[in-house]
Design a protein around this motif. Structure first.
Motif, mmCIF file in Angstrom:
data_model
loop_
_atom_site.group_PDB
_atom_site.id
_atom_site.type_symbol
_atom_site.label_atom_id
_atom_site.label_comp_id
_atom_site.label_asym_id
_atom_site.label_seq_id
_atom_site.Cartn_x
_atom_site.Cartn_y
_atom_site.Cartn_z
ATOM 1 N N ARG A 1 0.849 -1.199 0.000
ATOM 2 C CA ARG A 1 0.000 0.000 0.000
ATOM 3 C C ARG A 1 0.879 1.242 0.000
ATOM 4 O O ARG A 1 1.878 1.285 0.700
ATOM 5 C CB ARG A 1 -0.894 -0.001 1.227
ATOM 6 N N PRO A 2 0.484 2.252 -0.749
ATOM 7 C CA PRO A 2 1.284 3.480 -0.738
ATOM 8 C C PRO A 2 1.170 4.170 0.619
ATOM 9 O O PRO A 2 0.183 4.002 1.340
ATOM 10 C CB PRO A 2 0.665 4.338 -1.846
ATOM 11 N N ALA A 3 2.174 4.911 0.958
ATOM 12 C CA ALA A 3 2.161 5.657 2.218
ATOM 13 C C ALA A 3 1.013 6.663 2.175
ATOM 14 O O ALA A 3 0.681 7.212 1.122
ATOM 15 C CB ALA A 3 3.490 6.366 2.407
ATOM 16 N N PRO A 4 0.386 6.906 3.325
ATOM 17 C CA PRO A 4 -0.706 7.879 3.321
ATOM 18 C C PRO A 4 -0.196 9.263 2.930
ATOM 19 O O PRO A 4 0.941 9.625 3.219
ATOM 20 C CB PRO A 4 -1.215 7.866 4.766
ATOM 21 N N ALA A 5 -1.068 9.973 2.258
ATOM 22 C CA ALA A 5 -0.706 11.324 1.835
ATOM 23 C C ALA A 5 -0.556 12.205 3.069
ATOM 24 O O ALA A 5 -1.307 12.062 4.037
ATOM 25 C CB ALA A 5 -1.787 11.887 0.910
ATOM 26 N N PRO A 6 0.405 13.099 3.044
ATOM 27 C CA PRO A 6 0.568 13.979 4.207
ATOM 28 C C PRO A 6 -0.652 14.874 4.368
ATOM 29 O O PRO A 6 -1.244 15.338 3.401
ATOM 30 C CB PRO A 6 1.817 14.792 3.887
ATOM 31 N N VAL A 7 -1.026 15.086 5.612
ATOM 32 C CA VAL A 7 -2.167 15.952 5.920
ATOM 33 C C VAL A 7 -1.655 17.383 5.972
ATOM 34 O O VAL A 7 -0.688 17.667 6.676
ATOM 35 C CB VAL A 7 -2.800 15.557 7.275
ATOM 36 N N PRO A 8 -2.293 18.279 5.233
ATOM 37 C CA PRO A 8 -1.805 19.665 5.267
ATOM 38 C C PRO A 8 -2.023 20.269 6.652
ATOM 39 O O PRO A 8 -2.974 19.944 7.359
ATOM 40 C CB PRO A 8 -2.639 20.377 4.201
ATOM 41 N N ALA A 9 -1.109 21.138 7.021
ATOM 42 C CA ALA A 9 -1.218 21.814 8.313
ATOM 43 C C ALA A 9 -2.424 22.743 8.275
ATOM 44 O O ALA A 9 -2.751 23.322 7.237
ATOM 45 C CB ALA A 9 0.054 22.608 8.585
ATOM 46 N N PRO A 10 -3.113 22.883 9.414
ATOM 47 C CA PRO A 10 -4.267 23.784 9.421
ATOM 48 C C PRO A 10 -3.816 25.223 9.165
ATOM 49 O O PRO A 10 -2.749 25.642 9.581
ATOM 50 C CB PRO A 10 -4.849 23.626 10.826
ATOM 51 N N VAL A 11 -4.665 25.913 8.451
ATOM 52 C CA VAL A 11 -4.372 27.305 8.141
ATOM 53 C C VAL A 11 -4.811 28.146 9.328
ATOM 54 O O VAL A 11 -5.964 28.065 9.768
ATOM 55 C CB VAL A 11 -5.120 27.747 6.868
ATOM 56 N N PRO A 12 -3.896 28.944 9.896
ATOM 57 C CA PRO A 12 -4.299 29.768 11.038
ATOM 58 C C PRO A 12 -5.304 30.828 10.606
ATOM 59 O O PRO A 12 -5.287 31.295 9.467
ATOM 60 C CB PRO A 12 -2.983 30.401 11.500
ATOM 61 N N ALA A 13 -6.197 31.154 11.509
ATOM 62 C CA ALA A 13 -7.194 32.186 11.206
ATOM 63 C C ALA A 13 -6.487 33.519 11.032
ATOM 64 O O ALA A 13 -5.529 33.829 11.733
ATOM 65 C CB ALA A 13 -8.205 32.269 12.336
#
Length: 121
Positions: free
Chosen positions: A88-100
């Protein structure tokens, strides 16, 4: 009149064109000499698998007792190719939350808007 043993229009010792010809003599097969099997290998489109299948041609030039090494090597390579398909391919990186986005203008605007709407009675 042609001489005995010759056909009309041919020189002595020449074989007439319409004379029955013997089939070419087959070269005797020596089972001790490796001979290609002539198996056609159709490309699969997968470079790794195609390379392993081409490796089978190496067995064509080896005596029978050398085939097992080639077959085992090809089998190992094909198993690795299949295993790679199952990985299985490695999970895609989760983008960092955008600060308000906050600044003084937004805070004062939001506060005044909320105050004007909250004070309605």
């Amino acid at each position: 009149m042609p001489e005995p043993g010759t056909a009309a229009g041919t020189a002595p010792g020449e074989i007439p064109r319409d004379a029955p010809q013997e089939p070419p003599r087959a070269v005797p097969h020596d089972p001790a000499v490796p001979a290609p099997l002539g198996v056609v290998r159709t490309p699969t489109g997968n470079a790794g698998v195609d390379a392993e299948l081409e490796r089978l041609a190496d067995a064509d030039h080896l005596p029978a007792d050398g085939h097992i090494e080639v077959y085992e090597d090809v089998h190992r390579g094909l198993r690795e190719a299949l295993t790679a398909l199952d990985a299985r391919p490695a999970p895609a990186p989760v983008p960092a939350p955008v600060p308000a986005y906050k600044n003084a203008y937004n805070n004062s605007y939001n506060n005044s808007y909320n105050d004007s709407h909250n004070n309605r009675s």
